[in-house]
Motif scaffolding. Structure first.
Motif, PDB file in Angstrom:
ATOM      1  N   VAL A   1      44.895  32.204  53.060  1.00  0.00           N
ATOM      2  CA  VAL A   1      44.935  32.451  54.498  1.00  0.00           C
ATOM      3  C   VAL A   1      46.078  33.393  54.862  1.00  0.00           C
ATOM      4  CG1 VAL A   1      46.436  30.583  55.323  1.00  0.00           C
ATOM      5  CG2 VAL A   1      44.494  31.301  56.670  1.00  0.00           C
ATOM      6  N   GLU A   2      47.163  33.346  54.098  1.00  0.00           N
ATOM      7  CA  GLU A   2      48.264  34.273  54.366  1.00  0.00           C
ATOM      8  C   GLU A   2      47.782  35.703  54.216  1.00  0.00           C
ATOM      9  OE1 GLU A   2      52.016  33.359  54.662  1.00  0.00           O
ATOM     10  OE2 GLU A   2      51.654  35.270  55.666  1.00  0.00           O
ATOM     11  N   ARG A   3      47.005  35.929  53.183  1.00  0.00           N
ATOM     12  CA  ARG A   3      46.502  37.272  52.935  1.00  0.00           C
ATOM     13  C   ARG A   3      45.493  37.686  54.002  1.00  0.00           C
ATOM     14  NH1 ARG A   3      46.602  40.440  48.204  1.00  0.00           N
ATOM     15  NH2 ARG A   3      47.563  38.746  47.032  1.00  0.00           N
TER      16      ARG A   3
ATOM     17  N   ALA B   1      45.102  36.463  57.061  1.00  0.00           N
ATOM     18  CA  ALA B   1      45.585  36.490  58.444  1.00  0.00           C
ATOM     19  C   ALA B   1      46.628  37.562  58.664  1.00  0.00           C
ATOM     20  CB  ALA B   1      46.175  35.122  58.803  1.00  0.00           C
ATOM     21  N   LYS B   2      46.854  38.380  57.665  1.00  0.00           N
ATOM     22  CA  LYS B   2      47.957  39.335  57.766  1.00  0.00           C
ATOM     23  C   LYS B   2      47.783  40.295  58.934  1.00  0.00           C
ATOM     24  CE  LYS B   2      50.522  42.848  55.340  1.00  0.00           C
ATOM     25  NZ  LYS B   2      50.289  44.085  56.050  1.00  0.00           N
ATOM     26  N   ASP B   3      46.593  40.843  59.063  1.00  0.00           N
ATOM     27  CA  ASP B   3      46.415  41.876  60.080  1.00  0.00           C
ATOM     28  C   ASP B   3      45.844  41.317  61.374  1.00  0.00           C
ATOM     29  OD1 ASP B   3      45.414  43.809  57.310  1.00  0.00           O
ATOM     30  OD2 ASP B   3      47.289  44.003  58.414  1.00  0.00           O
ATOM     31  N   HIS B   4      45.790  40.011  61.472  1.00  0.00           N
ATOM     32  CA  HIS B   4      45.235  39.403  62.679  1.00  0.00           C
ATOM     33  C   HIS B   4      46.352  39.189  63.687  1.00  0.00           C
ATOM     34  CE1 HIS B   4      43.034  36.513  65.165  1.00  0.00           C
ATOM     35  NE2 HIS B   4      41.949  36.939  64.576  1.00  0.00           N
ATOM     36  N   ALA B   5      46.048  39.363  64.940  1.00  0.00           N
ATOM     37  CA  ALA B   5      47.065  39.120  65.968  1.00  0.00           C
ATOM     38  C   ALA B   5      47.470  37.659  65.942  1.00  0.00           C
ATOM     39  CB  ALA B   5      46.505  39.490  67.337  1.00  0.00           C
ATOM     40  N   ARG B   6      48.588  37.368  66.578  1.00  0.00           N
ATOM     41  CA  ARG B   6      49.046  35.988  66.611  1.00  0.00           C
ATOM     42  C   ARG B   6      47.992  35.104  67.269  1.00  0.00           C
ATOM     43  NH1 ARG B   6      53.776  34.983  65.454  1.00  0.00           N
ATOM     44  NH2 ARG B   6      54.572  37.007  66.097  1.00  0.00           N
TER      45      ARG B   6
ATOM     46  N   GLY C   1      50.605  39.355  71.419  1.00  0.00           N
ATOM     47  CA  GLY C   1      50.015  38.759  70.226  1.00  0.00           C
ATOM     48  C   GLY C   1      50.341  39.528  68.977  1.00  0.00           C
ATOM     49  N   ASP C   2      51.361  40.345  69.061  1.00  0.00           N
ATOM     50  CA  ASP C   2      51.755  41.138  67.913  1.00  0.00           C
ATOM     51  C   ASP C   2      52.613  40.296  66.988  1.00  0.00           C
ATOM     52  OD1 ASP C   2      53.161  44.518  67.717  1.00  0.00           O
ATOM     53  OD2 ASP C   2      51.639  43.461  66.544  1.00  0.00           O
ATOM     54  N   LEU C   3      52.490  40.544  65.671  1.00  0.00           N
ATOM     55  CA  LEU C   3      53.320  39.777  64.752  1.00  0.00           C
ATOM     56  C   LEU C   3      54.760  40.283  64.790  1.00  0.00           C
ATOM     57  CD1 LEU C   3      50.921  39.529  61.703  1.00  0.00           C
ATOM     58  CD2 LEU C   3      51.213  37.934  63.573  1.00  0.00           C
TER      59      LEU C   3
ATOM     60  N   TYR D   1      60.038  39.348  62.850  1.00  0.00           N
ATOM     61  CA  TYR D   1      58.595  39.445  62.616  1.00  0.00           C
ATOM     62  C   TYR D   1      58.161  38.066  62.167  1.00  0.00           C
ATOM     63  CZ  TYR D   1      54.369  41.268  60.149  1.00  0.00           C
ATOM     64  OH  TYR D   1      53.100  41.532  59.699  1.00  0.00           O
TER      65      TYR D   1
ATOM     66  N   ASN E   1      51.415  34.672  60.915  1.00  0.00           N
ATOM     67  CA  ASN E   1      50.622  33.608  61.507  1.00  0.00           C
ATOM     68  C   ASN E   1      50.865  32.272  60.824  1.00  0.00           C
ATOM     69  OD1 ASN E   1      49.086  34.583  63.715  1.00  0.00           O
ATOM     70  ND2 ASN E   1      47.966  35.902  62.302  1.00  0.00           N
ATOM     71  N   THR E   2      51.492  32.317  59.659  1.00  0.00           N
ATOM     72  CA  THR E   2      51.782  31.069  58.965  1.00  0.00           C
ATOM     73  C   THR E   2      53.209  30.620  59.229  1.00  0.00           C
ATOM     74  OG1 THR E   2      52.358  32.350  57.025  1.00  0.00           O
ATOM     75  CG2 THR E   2      50.142  31.479  57.132  1.00  0.00           C
TER      76      THR E   2
ATOM     77  N   HIS F   1      55.813  41.868  54.260  1.00  0.00           N
ATOM     78  CA  HIS F   1      54.685  40.944  54.371  1.00  0.00           C
ATOM     79  C   HIS F   1      53.793  41.039  53.146  1.00  0.00           C
ATOM     80  CE1 HIS F   1      51.714  38.956  57.436  1.00  0.00           C
ATOM     81  NE2 HIS F   1      51.804  38.274  56.321  1.00  0.00           N
TER      82      HIS F   1
ATOM     83  N   ILE G   1      52.931  38.137  50.498  1.00  0.00           N
ATOM     84  CA  ILE G   1      51.565  37.722  50.165  1.00  0.00           C
ATOM     85  C   ILE G   1      51.359  37.723  48.659  1.00  0.00           C
ATOM     86  CG2 ILE G   1      49.167  38.482  50.262  1.00  0.00           C
ATOM     87  CD1 ILE G   1      49.653  39.353  53.105  1.00  0.00           C
TER      88      ILE G   1
ATOM     89  N   LEU H   1      52.906  34.766  47.095  1.00  0.00           N
ATOM     90  CA  LEU H   1      52.054  33.591  47.229  1.00  0.00           C
ATOM     91  C   LEU H   1      50.948  33.590  46.194  1.00  0.00           C
ATOM     92  CD1 LEU H   1      51.402  32.863  50.981  1.00  0.00           C
ATOM     93  CD2 LEU H   1      52.927  31.719  49.415  1.00  0.00           C
TER      94      LEU H   1
END
Lengths: 199, 156
Positions: A85-87, A89-94, B69-71, B87, B90-91, B118, B122, B125
């Motif tokens: 999911v980290e990979r 969700a990387k480019d997804h907005a918050r 909603g920007d990281l 920064y 989402n996790t 980032h 990744i 991980l």
């Protein structure tokens, strides 16, 4: 839908950079990261792995109950889900709220793992979500059982890994959940997610 | 369906050289990595402190300006003539870049740097021997090496 497989059908997963080349200069590293293509997974290999996982674990866990094997498979899925999911969700907005997260699972996550989106999403708006997939990719080559009991019974070993996958993905995004699965007939499959209210 | 990274609109990735420190803070606000560069190498404790303080600023940013909603969270604070940029993925893993105020920096450069961090995270991980829930500091030399490139002077 899919015919016999003469060549490898592939699933593209994220295009994260896998460069092991020693970074010599900043621009070289940058170029490699941006230019690497999508990573591909050979689906037959994946299916082979999934099919073998059940019996192999059962053999390895001597004297364990069947539930112990299921638990192990679910934990395996959990670990994979967290990292995946980290990979993804990387480019997804918050993410704004719980529904946003579940929709992400139904669309991008499902697309990356199962090559399609979830067919139906239901919720009771109180933390329970039901994801229905009418043509579950990992059941593609499975045969037989068409009634609720038979199908769920037969496919249970193969459903725990996806349950863990979903649970791991949600845990990675910060939600503690319980995920269960059942099937009313191959290739249909339903996942039920219970999110603990109050994040 | 493919998740290859979008080709950046930045023509050549440039990162602000003169980064003093990169910090990775985990989900429970536990420090995962504090990496200092250049002549700041001997002040690691100070950057531990700085990273810890910045967590509050991150929370504040999230509470207030969550419209985009920007990281990328932008400039968090300026402490002792150091700019701290934040920064958050989402996790809930946070990355911090500390740059002295004397170094001219552009937002796009900082964003590009966070992108690299980032991606490096990744890939970390992806290592099955790394536990994402661990509270230990990250010991991976490969991860550190990738971050090292960010502080290298940019060849123009």
């Amino acid at each position: 839908m899919s015919s016999a497989l003469p060549t490898y059908s592939t699933t593209s997963v994220s295009g994260g950079s896998i460069n092991n080349a020693p970074p010599s200069s900043v621009s070289a590293v940058g170029a490699t990261s941006l230019a690497s293509g999508p990573l591909l997974v050979a689906e037959p290999a994946l299916f082979g792995l999934l099919i073998e996982m059940g019996p192999a674990l059962e053999a390895a866990m001597t004297g364990g109950a069947r539930e112990a094997v299921f638990f192990k498979m679910e934990m395996l899925g959990y670990n994979v889900g967290q990292r995946l999911v980290e990979r993804l969700a990387k480019d997804h907005a918050r993410f704004t709220d719980t529904l946003d997260v579940v929709k992400f699972i139904c669309k991008e996550f499902w697309m990356a793992v199962f090559r399609k989106q979830v067919d139906n999403l239901k919720t009771n708006h109180r933390g329970v979500y039901v994801l229905q997939d009418n043509n579950f990719r990992w059941f593609m080559n499975a045969s037989g059982a068409t009634t609720l009991q038979d199908a769920t019974q037969a496919m249970t070993p193969f459903l725990w890994f996806p349950c863990g996958l979903i649970r791991g993905a949600l845990a990675g995004l910060g939600y503690a959940t319980v995920v269960m699965a059942e099937s009313v007939g191959i290739p249909q499959c339903t996942f039920q997610i219970k999110i603990a209210t109050g994040r | 369906m493919s998740y290859s990274r979008p080709t950046s609109t930045i023509p050549v990735p440039r990162y602000p050289n003169g980064i003093a420190c990169i910090a990775v803070v985990g989900k429970q606000n536990n420090p995962l990595l504090i990496q200092t560069f250049g002549n700041a190498a001997d002040q690691e404790l100070k950057y531990h402190y700085l990273a810890h303080m910045s967590c509050d600023y991150v929370d504040e940013k999230l509470r207030s300006g969550s419209k985009s909603g920007d990281l990328y969270l932008g400039l968090l604070c300026t402490i002792e003539s150091q700019n701290v940029y934040g920064y958050m993925t989402n996790t809930r893993v946070k990355f911090l870049i500390v740059i002295p105020t004397t170094v001219p920096t552009k937002d796009s450069e900082v964003k590009a740097a966070f992108d690299v961090i980032h991606s490096a995270y990744i890939d970390l991980l992806g290592n099955p021997f790394y536990d994402p829930d661990s509270t230990q500091m990250v010991a991976s030399p490969r991860f550190r090496a990738r971050l090292q490139t960010l502080a290298a002077p940019v060849a123009s």
